[in-house]
Write an enzyme that holds these catalytic residues in place. Structure first.
Site, mmCIF file in Angstrom:
data_model
loop_
_atom_site.group_PDB
_atom_site.id
_atom_site.type_symbol
_atom_site.label_atom_id
_atom_site.label_comp_id
_atom_site.label_asym_id
_atom_site.label_seq_id
_atom_site.Cartn_x
_atom_site.Cartn_y
_atom_site.Cartn_z
ATOM 1 N N ASP A 262 -6.891 4.476 -4.665
ATOM 2 C CA ASP A 262 -7.580 4.319 -3.378
ATOM 3 C C ASP A 262 -8.223 5.695 -3.139
ATOM 4 O O ASP A 262 -8.402 6.462 -4.098
ATOM 5 C CB ASP A 262 -6.584 3.920 -2.272
ATOM 6 C CG ASP A 262 -7.261 3.452 -0.989
ATOM 7 O OD1 ASP A 262 -7.656 2.283 -0.912
ATOM 8 O OD2 ASP A 262 -7.417 4.261 -0.050
ATOM 9 N N LYS B 9 0.858 -1.191 0.000
ATOM 10 C CA LYS B 9 0.000 0.000 0.000
ATOM 11 C C LYS B 9 0.883 1.225 0.000
ATOM 12 O O LYS B 9 1.973 1.221 0.587
ATOM 13 C CB LYS B 9 -0.878 0.017 1.253
ATOM 14 C CG LYS B 9 -2.064 0.950 1.142
ATOM 15 C CD LYS B 9 -3.214 0.270 0.444
ATOM 16 C CE LYS B 9 -4.375 1.182 0.212
ATOM 17 N NZ LYS B 9 -5.569 0.437 -0.220
HETATM 18 O O1 2IT Z 1 -7.990 -1.301 -0.879
HETATM 19 C C1 2IT Z 1 -7.898 -1.810 -2.000
HETATM 20 O O2 2IT Z 1 -8.002 -3.020 -2.177
HETATM 21 C C2 2IT Z 1 -7.654 -0.921 -3.139
HETATM 22 N N1 2IT Z 1 -7.533 0.276 -2.951
HETATM 23 C C3 2IT Z 1 -7.459 -1.485 -4.518
HETATM 24 C C4 2IT Z 1 -6.059 -1.938 -4.706
HETATM 25 C C5 2IT Z 1 -5.707 -2.374 -6.104
HETATM 26 O O3 2IT Z 1 -4.527 -2.718 -6.288
HETATM 27 O O4 2IT Z 1 -6.548 -2.387 -6.998
#
Ligand code: 2IT
Length: 447
Positions: free
Chosen positions: A164, A124
């Site tokens: 996100d 993340k």
């Molecule tokens: O919290 C999540 O799963 C997302 N923001 C999507 C992450 C993604 O790699 O599509």
């Protein structure tokens, strides 16, 4: 595993990181019995190892605003676990972002990605950059500065970020452009791309659609139906939008949405393309308010400073941000007869809210299961990029539906309690853990 000792160590090693401690504790408490029945996990110190992110990258982002002033933000990428595939997870631009936020989200992502059935590890990233009031040029320059540093650590086979909160198609475009400029490669290094340049159909809708497919599984497990149910959503971003579209299509009635300024209640339902698309329009003006919804639609009422959870509903779906639904909100929802709470935001409910809902035998789905459709469709975007082709909306949607069904089945398998109550939190945590743990054991320890 010794739950007491692990919890004490977790707290001691992560001072002032309450979100990470909250997310990790929830997993520890729900996997402890399973781990103790399978001594190999202790032998290989799997739990202790999963509690440490593989890498935390923290960097400075400097950029120039429209007045020519130099601005400074903090940037992060937490690469949590690569056992089952390249790091994968979104980027959040929000004023609340700290290292703690990034750590908890990356930790959750590892379990979530494992549940999707696809080969993706957990990561993340983000920044404390606040878009409110920023011009398009400022957002672009910020995104470029952020990617100038981030590109050193990512790649289509190592780490694949996406959007996100605060990062949508526009920001992905600006970041992708900068990656391409610096590296001279047009590759699947980000997901959530535009359809013309490697994106996947259904990716914008996927988190919301997936959460409703998961909800259908929860309803079916109780021999119940979605049609005619009253639903409260929170948030008015991409996730709430996708959920509202699918809920409406399947005959449920969305009666509430909300923003940081208050709640919108519409007894006629937020059920026309005009109303649902206006949610997105409001979100894209980036003023972070929902009040104008009630000016535009007569049947809608605005309640300043209120949450969606005061409305009497059958189903509540938090779609905004962590810890947005607390113990008091849960008590009110229970009093009003709520039957299903589907966490669509990551860790949208506080620990005491989850405890209260489970105690009242409300069917409760955690974010890492219910919102996995977003990252799953990102995984499908990666597959399409690798094969250099694109699937139809129908193909992607069918795959997404199949993945959500499989996550539901896994939660039932590992989460069903003696009295028949499905503990989705326990089910999701154990099912997510197993795959990562087995991969870690197979790949050995360097020493
Ligand atoms: O919290 C999540 O799963 C997302 N923001 C999507 C992450 C993604 O790699 O599509």
């Amino acid at each position: 595993m010794d739950l007491k000792k692990l919890t004490a160590d977790l707290e001691a090693k992560n001072p002032a990181q309450p979100l990470y401690i909250q997310a990790a504790k929830e997993v520890l408490e729900t996997i402890v019995d399973f781990v103790n029945e399978n001594p190999k996990y202790d032998k290989y110190a799997i739990v202790e190892r999963i509690l440490e992110p593989e890498r935390i990258i923290k960097f400075k982002v400097t950029w120039v605003d429209d007045k020519g002033n130099i601005q400074i933000n903090r940037g992060y990428r937490v690469q949590h676990n690569m056992a089952i595939g390249p790091y994968k997870g979104g980027i959040r631009f929000h004023k609340s972002v700290t290292e703690d936020t990034m750590k908890f989200l990356a930790f959750e992502q590892t379990f979530k990605n494992s549940l999707t059935t696809l080969p993706m590890g957990g990561g993340k990233g983000g920044s404390d950059f606040d878009q409110t009031g920023k011009s398009e040029g400022e957002v672009m320059r910020f995104c470029q500065a952020f990617m100038t540093e981030l590109q050193k650590y990512i790649g289509p086979e190592t780490d694949v970020p996406a959007g996100d909160i605060g990062v949508g198609g526009r920001e992905i475009g600006f970041m992708y452009g900068q990656y391409k400029r610096l590296r001279g490669e047009h590759v699947g290094v980000l997901t959530g791309k535009g359809l013309e340049w490697g994106g996947s159909l259904i990716r914008p809708e996927a988190t919301g659609f997936g959460s409703v497919y998961f909800l259908e599984g929860m309803l079916a497990a109780k021999k119940d139906k979605l049609a005619g149910k009253r639903v409260a959503l929170s948030g008015f971003g991409n996730v709430a939008w996708g959920a509202a579209l699918k809920l409406t299509e399947l005959g449920a009635k969305v009666v509430a949405i909300s923003g940081p300024d208050g709640a919108i209640v519409d007894e006629e339902g937020i059920n026309t393309p005009e109303k649902i698309n206006y949610m997105n329009e409001l979100n894209q003006t980036r003023n972070n308010v929902v009040a104008p919804f009630a000016d535009k639609f007569k049947s809608a009422k605005f309640f300043p400073g209120k949450k969606s959870w005061e409305t009497k509903v059958d189903i509540a779906m938090p779609c905004a941000i962590q810890n947005e639904l607390n113990g008091d909100d849960a008590a009110l929802l229970i009093k009003n007869g709520v039957k299903y709470v589907v966490e669509v935001s990551n860790m949208g409910c506080t620990a005491d809210a989850v405890t209260a809902l489970q105690k009242a035998k409300v069917s409760f789905a955690p974010g890492k299961a219910a919102n996995a459709g977003g990252v799953a469709t990102s995984g499908l975007e990666m597959s399409q990029n690798a094969m250099k082709l694109s699937w139809s909306a129908k193909e992607v949607d069918e795959k997404l539906n199949g993945i959500m069904n499989s996550i539901h089945a896994n939660c039932v398998k590992y989460g069903t309690e003696k009295d028949g109550y499905i503990n989705y939190v326990k089910g999701a945590n154990i099912a997510g853990f197993i795959k990562v743990a087995e991969a870690m054991i197979a790949q050995g320890v360097a020493y």
